[in-house]
Structures are given as C-alpha cells and as structure tokens.
Write a protein that holds these residues in place. Structure first.
Motif, PDB file in Angstrom:
ATOM      1  N   ALA A  30       0.820  -1.216   0.000  1.00 34.35           N
ATOM      2  CA  ALA A  30       0.000   0.000   0.000  1.00 34.35           C
ATOM      3  C   ALA A  30       0.853   1.265   0.000  1.00 34.35           C
ATOM      4  CB  ALA A  30      -0.921  -0.002   1.215  1.00 34.35           C
ATOM      5  N   GLY A  31       2.099   1.164   0.465  1.00 37.49           N
ATOM      6  CA  GLY A  31       2.979   2.328   0.496  1.00 37.49           C
ATOM      7  C   GLY A  31       3.030   3.025   1.844  1.00 37.49           C
ATOM      8  N   VAL A  32       2.736   2.305   2.917  1.00 40.59           N
ATOM      9  CA  VAL A  32       2.800   2.878   4.261  1.00 40.59           C
ATOM     10  C   VAL A  32       4.259   3.054   4.663  1.00 40.59           C
ATOM     11  CG1 VAL A  32       2.213   2.473   6.701  1.00 40.59           C
ATOM     12  CG2 VAL A  32       0.573   1.860   4.901  1.00 40.59           C
ATOM     13  N   ASP A  33       4.537   4.127   5.375  1.00 36.89           N
ATOM     14  CA  ASP A  33       5.871   4.417   5.876  1.00 36.89           C
ATOM     15  C   ASP A  33       6.408   3.214   6.665  1.00 36.89           C
ATOM     16  OD1 ASP A  33       7.958   6.622   6.727  1.00 36.89           O
ATOM     17  OD2 ASP A  33       7.360   5.574   8.575  1.00 36.89           O
ATOM     18  N   PRO A  34       7.638   2.786   6.424  1.00 31.52           N
ATOM     19  CA  PRO A  34       8.184   1.600   7.103  1.00 31.52           C
ATOM     20  C   PRO A  34       8.211   1.695   8.633  1.00 31.52           C
ATOM     21  CG  PRO A  34       9.590   2.227   5.265  1.00 31.52           C
ATOM     22  CD  PRO A  34       8.569   3.308   5.414  1.00 31.52           C
ATOM     23  N   ASP A  35       8.423   2.879   9.192  1.00 32.14           N
ATOM     24  CA  ASP A  35       8.438   3.006  10.654  1.00 32.14           C
ATOM     25  C   ASP A  35       7.058   2.730  11.250  1.00 32.14           C
ATOM     26  OD1 ASP A  35      11.147   3.619  10.694  1.00 32.14           O
ATOM     27  OD2 ASP A  35      10.798   5.793  10.666  1.00 32.14           O
ATOM     28  N   VAL A  36       6.013   3.226  10.607  1.00 35.80           N
ATOM     29  CA  VAL A  36       4.651   2.974  11.060  1.00 35.80           C
ATOM     30  C   VAL A  36       4.332   1.489  10.898  1.00 35.80           C
ATOM     31  CG1 VAL A  36       2.202   3.453  10.616  1.00 35.80           C
ATOM     32  CG2 VAL A  36       3.868   5.321  10.589  1.00 35.80           C
ATOM     33  N   SER A  37       4.735   0.914   9.766  1.00 38.79           N
ATOM     34  CA  SER A  37       4.509  -0.513   9.529  1.00 38.79           C
ATOM     35  C   SER A  37       5.175  -1.361  10.604  1.00 38.79           C
ATOM     36  CB  SER A  37       5.050  -0.924   8.160  1.00 38.79           C
ATOM     37  OG  SER A  37       4.385  -0.239   7.136  1.00 38.79           O
ATOM     38  N   TYR A  38       6.399  -1.006  10.963  1.00 33.77           N
ATOM     39  CA  TYR A  38       7.121  -1.758  11.988  1.00 33.77           C
ATOM     40  C   TYR A  38       6.401  -1.673  13.338  1.00 33.77           C
ATOM     41  CZ  TYR A  38      10.652  -3.328  15.226  1.00 33.77           C
ATOM     42  OH  TYR A  38      11.303  -3.993  16.232  1.00 33.77           O
ATOM     43  N   ASP A  39       6.002  -0.466  13.729  1.00 36.19           N
ATOM     44  CA  ASP A  39       5.295  -0.294  15.005  1.00 36.19           C
ATOM     45  C   ASP A  39       4.035  -1.147  15.060  1.00 36.19           C
ATOM     46  OD1 ASP A  39       7.222   1.526  15.800  1.00 36.19           O
ATOM     47  OD2 ASP A  39       5.896   3.284  15.648  1.00 36.19           O
ATOM     48  N   LEU A  40       3.235  -1.098  14.003  1.00 32.70           N
ATOM     49  CA  LEU A  40       1.992  -1.863  13.982  1.00 32.70           C
ATOM     50  C   LEU A  40       2.256  -3.365  13.961  1.00 32.70           C
ATOM     51  CD1 LEU A  40      -0.191   0.321  11.628  1.00 32.70           C
ATOM     52  CD2 LEU A  40      -0.695  -0.258  14.015  1.00 32.70           C
ATOM     53  N   SER A  41       3.280  -3.794  13.247  1.00 33.44           N
ATOM     54  CA  SER A  41       3.571  -5.229  13.195  1.00 33.44           C
ATOM     55  C   SER A  41       4.069  -5.741  14.543  1.00 33.44           C
ATOM     56  CB  SER A  41       4.572  -5.547  12.084  1.00 33.44           C
ATOM     57  OG  SER A  41       5.858  -5.058  12.396  1.00 33.44           O
ATOM     58  N   LEU A  42       4.815  -4.935  15.255  1.00 31.16           N
ATOM     59  CA  LEU A  42       5.270  -5.335  16.588  1.00 31.16           C
ATOM     60  C   LEU A  42       4.091  -5.399  17.562  1.00 31.16           C
ATOM     61  CD1 LEU A  42       7.576  -6.088  18.445  1.00 31.16           C
ATOM     62  CD2 LEU A  42       8.060  -3.651  18.751  1.00 31.16           C
ATOM     63  N   TRP A 139       2.607   7.911   4.900  1.00 29.23           N
ATOM     64  CA  TRP A 139       2.784   7.248   3.611  1.00 29.23           C
ATOM     65  C   TRP A 139       4.122   7.608   2.990  1.00 29.23           C
ATOM     66  CZ3 TRP A 139      -1.031   3.899   2.229  1.00 29.23           C
ATOM     67  CH2 TRP A 139      -2.228   4.017   2.939  1.00 29.23           C
ATOM     68  N   LYS A 140       4.634   6.671   2.200  1.00 34.11           N
ATOM     69  CA  LYS A 140       5.809   6.962   1.378  1.00 34.11           C
ATOM     70  C   LYS A 140       5.352   7.895   0.254  1.00 34.11           C
ATOM     71  CE  LYS A 140       7.025   2.239   1.398  1.00 34.11           C
ATOM     72  NZ  LYS A 140       7.585   1.115   0.643  1.00 34.11           N
ATOM     73  N   LYS A 141       6.286   8.654  -0.280  1.00 35.59           N
ATOM     74  CA  LYS A 141       5.968   9.542  -1.398  1.00 35.59           C
ATOM     75  C   LYS A 141       5.436   8.695  -2.572  1.00 35.59           C
ATOM     76  CE  LYS A 141       7.810  13.047  -4.372  1.00 35.59           C
ATOM     77  NZ  LYS A 141       8.948  13.781  -4.860  1.00 35.59           N
ATOM     78  N   ASP A 142       4.355   9.140  -3.174  1.00 32.35           N
ATOM     79  CA  ASP A 142       3.713   8.458  -4.315  1.00 32.35           C
ATOM     80  C   ASP A 142       3.229   7.050  -3.965  1.00 32.35           C
ATOM     81  OD1 ASP A 142       4.181  10.686  -5.934  1.00 32.35           O
ATOM     82  OD2 ASP A 142       6.186   9.963  -6.429  1.00 32.35           O
ATOM     83  N   ALA A 143       2.792   6.850  -2.743  1.00 32.23           N
ATOM     84  CA  ALA A 143       2.253   5.550  -2.335  1.00 32.23           C
ATOM     85  C   ALA A 143       1.003   5.230  -3.140  1.00 32.23           C
ATOM     86  CB  ALA A 143       1.926   5.563  -0.844  1.00 32.23           C
ATOM     87  N   PRO A 144       0.859   3.977  -3.606  1.00 34.18           N
ATOM     88  CA  PRO A 144      -0.273   3.642  -4.462  1.00 34.18           C
ATOM     89  C   PRO A 144      -1.642   3.785  -3.790  1.00 34.18           C
ATOM     90  CG  PRO A 144       1.077   1.691  -4.003  1.00 34.18           C
ATOM     91  CD  PRO A 144       1.773   2.881  -3.420  1.00 34.18           C
ATOM     92  N   LEU A 145      -1.733   3.588  -2.495  1.00 27.95           N
ATOM     93  CA  LEU A 145      -3.027   3.652  -1.828  1.00 27.95           C
ATOM     94  C   LEU A 145      -3.143   4.818  -0.853  1.00 27.95           C
ATOM     95  CD1 LEU A 145      -3.616  -0.137  -1.139  1.00 27.95           C
ATOM     96  CD2 LEU A 145      -4.437   1.240  -3.031  1.00 27.95           C
ATOM     97  N   MET A 146      -2.283   5.795  -0.991  1.00 27.04           N
ATOM     98  CA  MET A 146      -2.281   6.918  -0.059  1.00 27.04           C
ATOM     99  C   MET A 146      -3.656   7.578  -0.012  1.00 27.04           C
ATOM    100  SD  MET A 146       0.107  10.364   0.202  1.00 27.04           S
ATOM    101  CE  MET A 146       0.676  10.105  -1.414  1.00 27.04           C
ATOM    102  N   ALA A 147      -4.082   7.907   1.222  1.00 26.84           N
ATOM    103  CA  ALA A 147      -5.355   8.611   1.401  1.00 26.84           C
ATOM    104  C   ALA A 147      -5.248   9.982   0.759  1.00 26.84           C
ATOM    105  CB  ALA A 147      -5.680   8.736   2.871  1.00 26.84           C
TER     106      ALA A 147
END
Length: 148
Positions: A30-42, A139-147
C-alpha cells in the motif's frame, strides 16, 4: 481506497509471524511508511502472542482471529480469542518501567506505546477477549493507496 483482511489462526506460536508478515506485506504494498509498519507489526505480534498464550484451553485446537483495516489515514487491528476473557472490563494498563522479574502485562503496555488508541475488553455476549488498536498512517511519497 481501503484494504481489509481477516485471518482465523490456530493458537500456535507459528501463527504469530504469519500474521505479522501478512500485515507488513499489505502495508508495504500500500505504500505505508516503514516506521509505522514496523510499530503496527510489533504491536500485532504482542496481541497475537497474548491470544496464543491466554486465548482458550491449554491445547492448540482453539483458534483466534486477526482482522486488519487500512482505511483512509488509519490502520485498525483487532485480535479476538475464545479464552475466558477478562474478569471485568480492563482499562488500558498504565505504562510502567519493565522490571526483569515480571513479564505479565508487558505486551499490553508495548501495544499502548506503539499505537495511537487501544481498547481491551471482552467479546460482547460471548466468551473471549478483544484487543484492538489503531494508528494514524504515514505514507511513502507516491504511495499507491495513499489517502487523498
């Protein structure tokens, strides 16, 4: 755009990394920022580990459910099990220093630290616990599913 998925998992330790990898893959795609992804996965790993350890009889024949919603600017994750639930509604535990002597409650405190909002309770009218939490997405820049 929204993404929603739900898993019905056996109460086995091997299910925890499976749920975590699916969440990480979804957020990466989806293009979520990796730091946010890591926090949620933990946080998800901690909630799943609690369901595996406390979510029912001592055998692995029971299951638990993980549901994730990426919708707009927020991700919401819910982990439900079939265990005894909580004896009474649980406030989110206060953050406290982790001592080497007590491991109980560490996971819930970690979830609280990593997420923006946490709810801990029982399934309405049924046996089992529910741990849900959400986090505002970056979101990462130009993320495909960015709100938008």
């Amino acid at each position: 755009m929204s993404i929603w998925w739900s898993l019905h998992l056996r109460r086995e330790a091997a299910s925890v990394p499976l749920a975590r990898r699916l969440l990480l893959g979804t957020m990466e795609t989806a293009g979520v920022d990796p730091d946010v992804s890591y926090d949620l996965s933990l946080a998800l790993s901690e909630a799943c580990a609690n369901a595996v350890e406390h979510g029912g009889q001592q055998d692995s024949s029971t299951a638990y459910r993980v549901t994730a919603y990426l919708d707009g600017e927020k991700c919401r994750i819910e982990v439900t099990d079939s265990g005894p639930g909580f004896a009474r509604p649980q406030p989110v535990p206060p953050l406290r220093p982790v001592s080497g002597e007590s491991e109980n409650g560490r996971g819930l405190c970690l979830i609280q630290e990593l997420a923006d909002h946490v709810h801990i309770g029982n399934k309405p009218g049924r046996r089992g616990a529910v741990v849900s939490f959400d986090k505002i997405l970056k979101w990462k820049k130009d993320a495909p599913l960015m709100a938008v």
